[in-house]
Design a protein around this motif. Structure first.
Motif, PDB file in Angstrom:
ATOM      1  N   MET A  35      62.459  -7.588 -93.215  1.00 19.79           N
ATOM      2  CA  MET A  35      63.415  -6.756 -94.179  1.00 19.79           C
ATOM      3  C   MET A  35      62.865  -8.155 -96.079  1.00 19.79           C
ATOM      4  SD  MET A  35      66.996  -7.266 -92.450  1.00 19.79           S
ATOM      5  CE  MET A  35      67.315  -6.426 -93.803  1.00 19.79           C
ATOM      6  N   GLY A  68      70.323   7.488 -88.381  1.00 24.75           N
ATOM      7  CA  GLY A  68      70.632   6.013 -89.254  1.00 24.75           C
ATOM      8  C   GLY A  68      69.522   5.687 -89.593  1.00 24.75           C
ATOM      9  N   ALA A  69      68.957   4.142 -89.386  1.00 23.06           N
ATOM     10  CA  ALA A  69      67.782   3.296 -89.721  1.00 23.06           C
ATOM     11  C   ALA A  69      66.975   2.949 -88.114  1.00 23.06           C
ATOM     12  CB  ALA A  69      68.274   1.657 -90.673  1.00 23.06           C
ATOM     13  N   MET A  70      68.253   2.529 -87.521  1.00 26.44           N
ATOM     14  CA  MET A  70      67.668   2.266 -86.707  1.00 26.44           C
ATOM     15  C   MET A  70      67.207   3.158 -85.585  1.00 26.44           C
ATOM     16  SD  MET A  70      69.135  -0.753 -85.129  1.00 26.44           S
ATOM     17  CE  MET A  70      67.580  -1.244 -83.712  1.00 26.44           C
ATOM     18  N   ALA A 113      77.740  -5.776 -89.163  1.00 28.56           N
ATOM     19  CA  ALA A 113      77.602  -5.885 -89.865  1.00 28.56           C
ATOM     20  C   ALA A 113      77.684  -4.685 -91.468  1.00 28.56           C
ATOM     21  CB  ALA A 113      76.044  -5.278 -89.047  1.00 28.56           C
ATOM     22  N   PHE A 114      78.775  -3.658 -90.608  1.00 27.04           N
ATOM     23  CA  PHE A 114      79.646  -3.013 -91.250  1.00 27.04           C
ATOM     24  C   PHE A 114      79.959  -3.456 -92.589  1.00 27.04           C
ATOM     25  CE2 PHE A 114      77.485  -1.013 -87.919  1.00 27.04           C
ATOM     26  CZ  PHE A 114      76.812   0.032 -88.925  1.00 27.04           C
ATOM     27  N   PHE A 166      67.389  -9.366 -87.689  1.00 27.53           N
ATOM     28  CA  PHE A 166      68.740  -8.730 -87.655  1.00 27.53           C
ATOM     29  C   PHE A 166      67.977  -8.333 -85.995  1.00 27.53           C
ATOM     30  CE2 PHE A 166      69.235  -3.382 -86.769  1.00 27.53           C
ATOM     31  CZ  PHE A 166      70.248  -3.698 -86.903  1.00 27.53           C
ATOM     32  N   SER A 211      68.939   3.921 -94.701  1.00 31.58           N
ATOM     33  CA  SER A 211      68.954   4.250 -94.070  1.00 31.58           C
ATOM     34  C   SER A 211      70.716   5.107 -95.100  1.00 31.58           C
ATOM     35  CB  SER A 211      70.214   3.308 -93.162  1.00 31.58           C
ATOM     36  OG  SER A 211      71.749   3.913 -92.469  1.00 31.58           O
ATOM     37  N   SER A 217      74.328   4.461 -93.916  1.00 32.07           N
ATOM     38  CA  SER A 217      75.266   3.789 -92.934  1.00 32.07           C
ATOM     39  C   SER A 217      75.656   2.487 -93.754  1.00 32.07           C
ATOM     40  CB  SER A 217      74.651   3.307 -91.941  1.00 32.07           C
ATOM     41  OG  SER A 217      74.545   4.040 -90.661  1.00 32.07           O
ATOM     42  N   LYS A 218      75.069   1.626 -94.800  1.00 25.25           N
ATOM     43  CA  LYS A 218      75.355   1.106 -95.431  1.00 25.25           C
ATOM     44  C   LYS A 218      75.895   1.255 -97.192  1.00 25.25           C
ATOM     45  CE  LYS A 218      73.467  -1.609 -91.894  1.00 25.25           C
ATOM     46  NZ  LYS A 218      74.721  -2.567 -90.591  1.00 25.25           N
ATOM     47  N   ASP A 277      62.321  -2.953 -93.156  1.00 23.56           N
ATOM     48  CA  ASP A 277      63.869  -2.508 -92.656  1.00 23.56           C
ATOM     49  C   ASP A 277      64.606  -2.301 -94.735  1.00 23.56           C
ATOM     50  OD1 ASP A 277      66.436  -2.818 -92.082  1.00 23.56           O
ATOM     51  OD2 ASP A 277      65.927  -3.806 -90.277  1.00 23.56           O
ATOM     52  N   ASN A 318      68.705  -9.040 -93.157  1.00 24.62           N
ATOM     53  CA  ASN A 318      70.044  -9.758 -92.477  1.00 24.62           C
ATOM     54  C   ASN A 318      69.553 -10.042 -91.041  1.00 24.62           C
ATOM     55  OD1 ASN A 318      72.087  -9.892 -90.998  1.00 24.62           O
ATOM     56  ND2 ASN A 318      71.567  -7.447 -89.631  1.00 24.62           N
ATOM     57  N   ARG A 330      75.858   8.664 -89.459  1.00 22.39           N
ATOM     58  CA  ARG A 330      74.539   7.968 -88.768  1.00 22.39           C
ATOM     59  C   ARG A 330      72.768   9.090 -88.819  1.00 22.39           C
ATOM     60  NH1 ARG A 330      74.394   4.265 -87.460  1.00 22.39           N
ATOM     61  NH2 ARG A 330      72.921   4.558 -86.256  1.00 22.39           N
ATOM     62  N   VAL A 388      68.171  -1.639 -95.243  1.00 25.40           N
ATOM     63  CA  VAL A 388      69.159  -0.970 -95.537  1.00 25.40           C
ATOM     64  C   VAL A 388      70.110  -0.945 -96.811  1.00 25.40           C
ATOM     65  CG1 VAL A 388      68.520   0.540 -92.660  1.00 25.40           C
ATOM     66  CG2 VAL A 388      70.077  -2.637 -93.160  1.00 25.40           C
ATOM     67  N   TYR A 389      69.638  -2.292 -96.695  1.00 26.82           N
ATOM     68  CA  TYR A 389      70.370  -3.243 -98.066  1.00 26.82           C
ATOM     69  C   TYR A 389      70.064  -2.498 -99.217  1.00 26.82           C
ATOM     70  CZ  TYR A 389      72.574  -4.916 -94.345  1.00 26.82           C
ATOM     71  OH  TYR A 389      73.305  -4.668 -92.544  1.00 26.82           O
ATOM     72  N   LEU A 428      63.468   2.753 -87.034  1.00 28.60           N
ATOM     73  CA  LEU A 428      63.063   1.430 -87.393  1.00 28.60           C
ATOM     74  C   LEU A 428      62.156   1.689 -85.790  1.00 28.60           C
ATOM     75  CD1 LEU A 428      65.822  -0.417 -88.315  1.00 28.60           C
ATOM     76  CD2 LEU A 428      63.297  -0.543 -89.268  1.00 28.60           C
TER      77      LEU A 428
HETATM   78  C1  LIG Z   1      69.506  -5.265 -90.824  1.00 29.83           C
HETATM   79  C2  LIG Z   1      69.701  -3.534 -90.175  1.00 29.83           C
HETATM   80  N1  LIG Z   1      68.565  -2.398 -90.306  1.00 29.83           N
HETATM   81  C3  LIG Z   1      69.127  -1.268 -89.798  1.00 29.83           C
HETATM   82  C4  LIG Z   1      70.361  -1.446 -88.936  1.00 29.83           C
HETATM   83  C5  LIG Z   1      70.902  -0.014 -88.548  1.00 29.83           C
HETATM   84  O1  LIG Z   1      70.977   0.574 -89.068  1.00 29.83           O
HETATM   85  P1  LIG Z   1      72.125   2.146 -89.005  1.00 29.83           P
HETATM   86  O2  LIG Z   1      73.874   2.255 -88.801  1.00 29.83           O
HETATM   87  O3  LIG Z   1      71.034   3.312 -90.639  1.00 29.83           O
HETATM   88  O4  LIG Z   1      71.108   2.784 -87.840  1.00 29.83           O
HETATM   89  C6  LIG Z   1      71.560  -2.473 -89.263  1.00 29.83           C
HETATM   90  C7  LIG Z   1      73.228  -2.286 -89.512  1.00 29.83           C
HETATM   91  O5  LIG Z   1      73.683  -3.228 -88.663  1.00 29.83           O
HETATM   92  C8  LIG Z   1      71.259  -3.506 -89.798  1.00 29.83           C
HETATM   93  O6  LIG Z   1      72.028  -4.623 -90.524  1.00 29.83           O
END
Ligand SMILES: Cc1ncc(COP(=O)(O)O)c(C=O)c1O
Length: 470
Positions: free
Chosen positions: A247, A176-178, A112-113, A202, A310, A312-313, A280, A252, A320, A282-283, A181
């Motif tokens: 999203m 992170g976004a996780m 996913a990264f 996702f 986030s 992260s992407k 969400d 995703n 994180r 993140v992209y 969320l």
């Molecule tokens: C759609 C989506 N939301 C959230 C996340 C989580 O992001 P983070 O790595 O910032 O926790 C991901 C990671 O794959 C993602 O694809």
């Protein structure tokens, strides 16, 4: 109609007539200036308009080319508009797939990264060294929820660049976004409550729903147009929904983005039913074209959109660091974070704050967007060249995912196991739904360079698909 719009329309008509076809190079800007007698600015505006509409792509090596045409995309014939899940049970499968994808040397089509070599790791390491040297003795306390003040201010300034007013006080820095969320969901819903998600969605959304023992209503989401508005309206009218998680940009696993009109319609529907949105996003930074698309949050006058972002992407995965702009829910989220993870790592917050306030960040993002656009198209071409014609590839501009529809009799989870034996990971469709309706779909990560090894992996995947049992 302004001249640039007229030119864009003319070019679009010629593409529809087949004067230029998918993958063909368009005349250069200079050539079009010479041919049309229009100014460079007018021609540039026209090309950028077509790029933002996904009609053409700007590639570093080839200039402007016609984007892949929509394929006759086989959406599951069996798919219903709405699925109800009293119990979401996906975590075990997601865990197994993610563990298997960690094997050393694996070709990471299932990741996913983005390709980590695209991240400015050394420059960030320098920021990290600098900020840790300068940290005050009270740094741990200074960075407790809602998080580092400098980073929140820098994030609110990035919202301002999009024409959005998001106060630093509304922002909570998260792991992170996780975490953003999960906290958002925990703030809005309790065990047994109904939450709307997309179908496919996702897998992290379903894992969070499973963990909190919520009930999911999955609403059909089109690979090009996004969530089905009629189905969403029906669900909101009929069920006491507590939150909606979706999203609006570079979804995703589908890759699609909502039109501005649809964003407005979703926001209005949710407001009418007093349902908060967990967006969400993140992209968000990984768009194509010259202007950044705006999320649904940009429409939010009520403070009911919890916008999760986030780094992260778009900057670095392992640090994180993410955030949520939580509107009127911000104080509650801060308390929930204090009760769970306490806070996000202070040195990581400080390092990211340092980096994103320097001009390096914008330079990095520009390079990243161009590279991802080039690689995604190259991967699309590679798949098209080698995979059987019975496989459709959904190409949406932006981000780095391609969503593939296999013939209906195929099982992408079996393909996943066969591919793994040959050192290749893919993300099978069952990862993205609590039902089995995406059994013959898969998501491919298109952020990697088309090296000989990658080409070999695509050929191996093609062989597996060709020999898949009928
Ligand atoms: C759609 C989506 N939301 C959230 C996340 C989580 O992001 P983070 O790595 O910032 O926790 C991901 C990671 O794959 C993602 O694809």
């Amino acid at each position: 109609m302004p001249m640039y719009q007229q030119l864009a329309q003319d070019l679009k008509n010629r593409i529809t007539q087949g004067v230029w076809q998918a993958g063909d190079k368009l005349p250069s800007l200079r050539q079009t200036v010479a041919d049309s007698g229009l100014s460079l600015m007018t021609v540039l505006n026209a090309y950028q308009l077509l790029e933002s509409q996904g009609v053409i792509l700007a590639l570093a090596k080839s200039g402007y080319i016609v984007a892949p045409q929509p394929e006759a995309f086989r959406y599951p014939e069996t798919q219903r508009q709405i699925y109800f899940s009293d119990k979401v049970d996906i975590n075990e499968f997601v865990f197994n797939v993610l563990q298997a994808s960690k094997q050393a040397g694996i070709v990471p089509f299932g990741s996913a990264f983005p390709d980590p070599s695209l991240f400015p790791q050394q420059a960030l390491a320098r920021s990290l060294v600098k900020v840790t040297r300068q940290m005050s003795p009270s740094f741990a306390a200074d960075n407790l929820p809602p998080g580092n003040a400098g980073l929140r201010k820098a994030i609110s300034q990035r919202y301002a660049k999009l024409g959005m007013s998001v106060a630093p006080d509304e922002i909570l820095i998260t792991s992170g976004a996780m975490e953003a969320l999960n906290l958002s969901l925990a703030a809005l819903a309790q065990a047994g409550d109904w939450v709307v998600i997309e179908s496919p969605a996702f897998y992290g959304a379903m894992q969070a729903i499973e963990r909190l023992k919520l009930r999911a209503i999955a609403v059909a989401t089109d690979p090009r147009e996004g969530i089905d508005l009629n189905a969403l309206a029906e669900v909101l009218k009929t069920y006491p929904v507590k939150a909606c998680w979706l999203m609006s940009l570079h979804q995703n696993p589908l890759g699609c983005s909502l039109s501005d009109q649809k964003k407005q319609a979703v926001y209005q529907l949710l407001c009418e039913h007093n349902v908060s949105l967990i967006e969400d996003d993140v992209y968000q930074e990984l768009y194509v074209g010259s202007s950044a698309p705006r999320p649904i949050k940009a429409l939010d006058t009520q403070g009911c959109v919890l916008h999760c972002g986030s780094f992260s992407k778009s900057l670095i995965a392992g640090y994180r660091v993410g955030w949520v702009a939580a509107g009127r829910h911000a104080p509650q989220l801060q308390r929930l974070q204090l009760m769970s993870t306490l806070s996000t790592s202070a040195p990581m917050q400080l390092a990211i704050a340092d980096f994103i306030q320097s001009p390096q960040y914008e330079r990095h993002l520009k390079r990243l967007r161009h590279t991802l656009a080039d690689r995604k198209f190259a991967m699309y071409q590679l798949l098209r060249a080698h995979l059987p014609e019975s496989v459709s590839v959904n190409f949406e501009p932006g981000g780095y995912f391609l969503w593939l529809a296999l013939p209906a009799h195929m099982d992408a989870t079996q393909i996943y196991h066969s591919a793994l034996e040959r050192g290749i990971s893919i993300a099978p469709g069952n990862l993205f739904s609590n039902q089995a309706e995406f059994r013959h779909f898969m998501r491919i990560n298109a952020s990697y360079d088309c090296s000989p090894e990658l080409v070999r992996a695509v050929k191996a995947l093609a062989q597996i698909l060709e020999h898949s049992p009928n």
